[in-house]
Design a protein around this motif. Structure first.
Motif, short mmCIF file in Angstrom:
data_model
loop_
_atom_site.label_atom_id
_atom_site.label_comp_id
_atom_site.label_asym_id
_atom_site.label_seq_id
_atom_site.Cartn_x
_atom_site.Cartn_y
_atom_site.Cartn_z
N HIS A 150 0.83 -1.20 0.00
CA HIS A 150 0.00 0.00 0.00
C HIS A 150 0.86 1.25 0.00
CE1 HIS A 150 -3.72 -2.18 1.82
NE2 HIS A 150 -3.59 -2.40 0.53
N HIS A 151 1.93 1.25 0.79
CA HIS A 151 2.83 2.41 0.81
C HIS A 151 3.49 2.61 -0.55
CE1 HIS A 151 2.76 3.74 4.97
NE2 HIS A 151 2.70 2.47 5.33
N MET A 152 3.91 1.53 -1.17
CA MET A 152 4.54 1.64 -2.48
C MET A 152 3.57 2.18 -3.51
SD MET A 152 6.72 -1.91 -2.41
CE MET A 152 7.13 -1.86 -4.14
N ALA A 153 2.34 1.68 -3.52
CA ALA A 153 1.34 2.14 -4.47
C ALA A 153 1.00 3.61 -4.23
CB ALA A 153 0.08 1.29 -4.36
N HIS A 154 0.86 3.98 -2.97
CA HIS A 154 0.54 5.38 -2.65
C HIS A 154 1.67 6.31 -3.09
CE1 HIS A 154 -1.39 8.69 -0.64
NE2 HIS A 154 -0.26 8.94 0.01
N ASN A 155 2.91 5.89 -2.88
CA ASN A 155 4.05 6.70 -3.29
C ASN A 155 4.12 6.85 -4.81
OD1 ASN A 155 4.92 7.20 -0.70
ND2 ASN A 155 6.32 5.45 -0.67
N ARG A 211 1.31 9.31 -5.67
CA ARG A 211 1.58 10.64 -5.15
C ARG A 211 2.68 11.35 -5.93
NH1 ARG A 211 3.87 10.49 0.47
NH2 ARG A 211 5.68 10.15 -0.82
N ASN A 212 3.70 10.60 -6.38
CA ASN A 212 4.84 11.20 -7.08
C ASN A 212 4.62 11.35 -8.58
OD1 ASN A 212 6.29 11.46 -4.71
ND2 ASN A 212 7.18 9.42 -4.90
N ALA A 213 3.47 10.99 -9.08
CA ALA A 213 3.19 11.11 -10.51
C ALA A 213 3.13 12.60 -10.89
CB ALA A 213 1.87 10.43 -10.85
N ALA A 258 -5.73 5.60 -12.87
CA ALA A 258 -4.92 4.38 -12.97
C ALA A 258 -5.79 3.14 -13.00
CB ALA A 258 -3.93 4.30 -11.80
N ALA A 259 -6.92 3.16 -12.29
CA ALA A 259 -7.83 2.01 -12.29
C ALA A 259 -8.55 1.87 -13.63
CB ALA A 259 -8.84 2.16 -11.16
N TRP A 260 -8.81 2.98 -14.28
CA TRP A 260 -9.58 2.95 -15.53
C TRP A 260 -8.72 2.84 -16.78
CZ3 TRP A 260 -12.56 7.79 -13.64
CH2 TRP A 260 -13.52 7.40 -12.70
N ASP A 261 -7.51 3.39 -16.73
CA ASP A 261 -6.68 3.50 -17.93
C ASP A 261 -5.40 2.68 -17.74
OD1 ASP A 261 -5.41 4.25 -20.23
OD2 ASP A 261 -5.22 6.37 -19.72
N ASP A 262 -5.30 1.59 -18.48
CA ASP A 262 -4.13 0.71 -18.34
C ASP A 262 -2.84 1.40 -18.76
OD1 ASP A 262 -5.65 -1.38 -17.35
OD2 ASP A 262 -5.98 -2.26 -19.34
N ASP A 263 -2.90 2.26 -19.77
CA ASP A 263 -1.70 2.96 -20.22
C ASP A 263 -1.17 3.90 -19.13
OD1 ASP A 263 -1.73 1.71 -22.70
OD2 ASP A 263 -3.02 3.27 -23.57
N TYR A 264 -2.08 4.57 -18.44
CA TYR A 264 -1.68 5.46 -17.33
C TYR A 264 -1.08 4.63 -16.19
CZ TYR A 264 -1.85 9.05 -13.73
OH TYR A 264 -1.52 9.92 -12.74
N LEU A 265 -1.67 3.49 -15.90
CA LEU A 265 -1.15 2.61 -14.85
C LEU A 265 0.27 2.14 -15.19
CD1 LEU A 265 -1.56 0.98 -12.25
CD2 LEU A 265 -2.60 -0.79 -13.64
N VAL A 266 0.49 1.76 -16.42
CA VAL A 266 1.81 1.33 -16.85
C VAL A 266 2.81 2.48 -16.73
CG1 VAL A 266 3.17 0.59 -18.87
CG2 VAL A 266 1.01 -0.51 -18.34
N SER A 267 2.37 3.70 -17.07
CA SER A 267 3.28 4.85 -16.96
C SER A 267 3.64 5.14 -15.50
CB SER A 267 2.66 6.09 -17.60
OG SER A 267 1.59 6.59 -16.83
N LEU A 268 2.71 4.90 -14.57
CA LEU A 268 3.01 5.07 -13.15
C LEU A 268 4.04 4.05 -12.67
CD1 LEU A 268 -0.45 5.71 -11.45
CD2 LEU A 268 1.36 7.36 -11.88
N VAL A 269 3.85 2.81 -13.05
CA VAL A 269 4.72 1.74 -12.58
C VAL A 269 6.09 1.83 -13.25
CG1 VAL A 269 5.00 -0.77 -12.48
CG2 VAL A 269 2.78 0.26 -12.04
N ALA A 270 6.14 2.23 -14.50
CA ALA A 270 7.40 2.28 -15.23
C ALA A 270 8.24 3.50 -14.88
CB ALA A 270 7.12 2.28 -16.73
N ALA A 271 7.65 4.49 -14.27
CA ALA A 271 8.39 5.74 -13.98
C ALA A 271 9.37 5.60 -12.88
CB ALA A 271 7.40 6.84 -13.59
#
Length: 59
Positions: free
Chosen positions: A23-28, A31-33, A46-59
């Motif tokens: 949860h802390h990792m996901a929140h960070n 928050r840092n996006a 992030a829940a609705w758009d897979d491309d946005y979710l990938v951009s969060l995780v890849a950053a």
């Protein structure tokens, strides 16, 4: 209480500590996006758009 932690039913062995770390990792990540959107809006996006979710995780 971003992820409704009080409603979580995980209570045995190491599971609470593991999920708290996740949860802390996901929140960070959210928050840092970049951008001026609220954290709540970023989580929804992030829940609705897979491309946005990938951009969060890849950053």
């Amino acid at each position: 209480m971003t992820f409704r932690d009080d409603e979580c039913r995980i209570r045995t062995e190491n599971a609470p500590a593991n999920f708290t770390t996740l949860h802390h990792m996901a929140h960070n990540l959210v928050r840092n996006a970049p951008g001026k959107d609220s954290v709540k809006l970023r989580r929804q996006t992030a829940a609705w758009d897979d491309d946005y979710l990938v951009s969060l995780v890849a950053a």
